[in-house]
Design a protein around this motif. Sequence first.
Motif, mmCIF file in Angstrom:
data_model
loop_
_atom_site.group_PDB
_atom_site.id
_atom_site.type_symbol
_atom_site.label_atom_id
_atom_site.label_comp_id
_atom_site.label_asym_id
_atom_site.label_seq_id
_atom_site.Cartn_x
_atom_site.Cartn_y
_atom_site.Cartn_z
ATOM 1 N N SER A 1 40.634 41.673 47.161
ATOM 2 C CA SER A 1 40.929 42.323 45.926
ATOM 3 C C SER A 1 40.767 41.404 44.483
ATOM 4 C CB SER A 1 41.531 43.541 45.504
ATOM 5 O OG SER A 1 43.226 42.883 45.723
ATOM 6 N N PHE A 2 41.884 40.246 44.820
ATOM 7 C CA PHE A 2 42.040 39.453 43.477
ATOM 8 C C PHE A 2 40.563 38.815 43.113
ATOM 9 C CE2 PHE A 2 42.436 35.612 42.052
ATOM 10 C CZ PHE A 2 43.571 35.061 41.427
ATOM 11 N N TYR A 3 39.807 38.715 43.825
ATOM 12 C CA TYR A 3 38.835 37.906 43.627
ATOM 13 C C TYR A 3 37.383 38.590 42.752
ATOM 14 C CZ TYR A 3 40.551 33.639 46.448
ATOM 15 O OH TYR A 3 41.563 33.486 46.737
ATOM 16 N N LEU B 1 36.550 28.267 33.942
ATOM 17 C CA LEU B 1 38.059 29.493 34.198
ATOM 18 C C LEU B 1 38.528 29.910 35.807
ATOM 19 C CD1 LEU B 1 40.938 29.631 33.022
ATOM 20 C CD2 LEU B 1 39.320 31.530 31.792
ATOM 21 N N GLY B 2 36.608 30.744 35.810
ATOM 22 C CA GLY B 2 37.377 31.302 36.880
ATOM 23 C C GLY B 2 37.357 30.178 38.337
ATOM 24 N N GLY B 3 36.016 29.673 38.306
ATOM 25 C CA GLY B 3 37.024 28.671 39.054
ATOM 26 C C GLY B 3 38.057 27.983 40.159
ATOM 27 N N ILE B 4 38.394 27.486 38.532
ATOM 28 C CA ILE B 4 39.342 27.034 39.179
ATOM 29 C C ILE B 4 41.339 28.040 39.014
ATOM 30 C CG2 ILE B 4 42.073 26.190 36.872
ATOM 31 C CD1 ILE B 4 39.395 25.498 35.410
ATOM 32 N N ILE B 5 40.764 28.953 38.548
ATOM 33 C CA ILE B 5 41.846 29.922 39.073
ATOM 34 C C ILE B 5 41.444 30.503 40.628
ATOM 35 C CG2 ILE B 5 43.015 32.505 38.537
ATOM 36 C CD1 ILE B 5 41.336 32.064 35.069
ATOM 37 N N ALA B 6 40.276 30.504 40.894
ATOM 38 C CA ALA B 6 40.687 31.135 42.122
ATOM 39 C C ALA B 6 40.478 30.112 42.439
ATOM 40 C CB ALA B 6 39.021 31.270 42.007
ATOM 41 N N ALA B 7 40.072 28.680 42.664
ATOM 42 C CA ALA B 7 40.760 27.242 43.587
ATOM 43 C C ALA B 7 42.083 27.424 43.975
ATOM 44 C CB ALA B 7 40.396 26.652 43.040
ATOM 45 N N VAL B 8 42.953 27.220 42.429
ATOM 46 C CA VAL B 8 44.640 27.508 42.399
ATOM 47 C C VAL B 8 45.042 28.789 43.695
ATOM 48 C CG1 VAL B 8 46.474 27.738 41.322
ATOM 49 C CG2 VAL B 8 44.699 26.408 40.405
ATOM 50 N N HIS B 9 44.732 29.760 43.240
ATOM 51 C CA HIS B 9 44.626 30.843 44.119
ATOM 52 C C HIS B 9 44.808 31.389 45.907
ATOM 53 C CE1 HIS B 9 45.988 35.234 44.877
ATOM 54 N NE2 HIS B 9 45.527 35.359 45.592
#
Length: 189
Positions: A25-27, A63-71
Amino acid sequence: MTPEMSLRVINDMIQQAKQSFSRMSFYFLLWGGLFLAATLTEYFVATAGLPNGWLGWPILGTLGGIIAAVHGSREGRKAGASSFTDRVFAWVWGSFTLTLVIVIISCVAMEQRPGPWVSIITSMPTLISGGILRFRPLMVGGMLFWALGLLSLFVWPEHGALLFGLALLLGYIVPGILLKKQEDGLCTA
């Protein structure tokens, strides 16, 4: 193997699959929210006659790529080993991302709007994910990406950004909210 051991193995596999799904769901909420903001920004900037409305896409995409990668990295460390389903999702969404980049670059190089094509190809991993999860809202969302992408391409090209925004809302955000509620045990879909 005793019947009790077999049941324990099956139960462990089901629990592992549920934990894998609970991270999805996060993604959908992340990408749905960021790209809805990008498409609405592009639409309203263009409607106002201002230049560079497209800049929200690479900015929010990065920004989404960075957030998704970290998460994803944090979730992967918590989970330990990955399941077969985790690997399937990684391959489906990874190949989608590569295809998406190729389609966008190709459309821009040919001076075509990438939006309808992005919507159409976004349908595939969304529908596949819904099928794997047996989660109808994502399956319907995948079908809506197809339908709204085709409408954007052939019927209402001047409203393509709004149609893509609607696809994101109904295909990612609403299913993401419902999936999150299911993950939290508040409802079933």
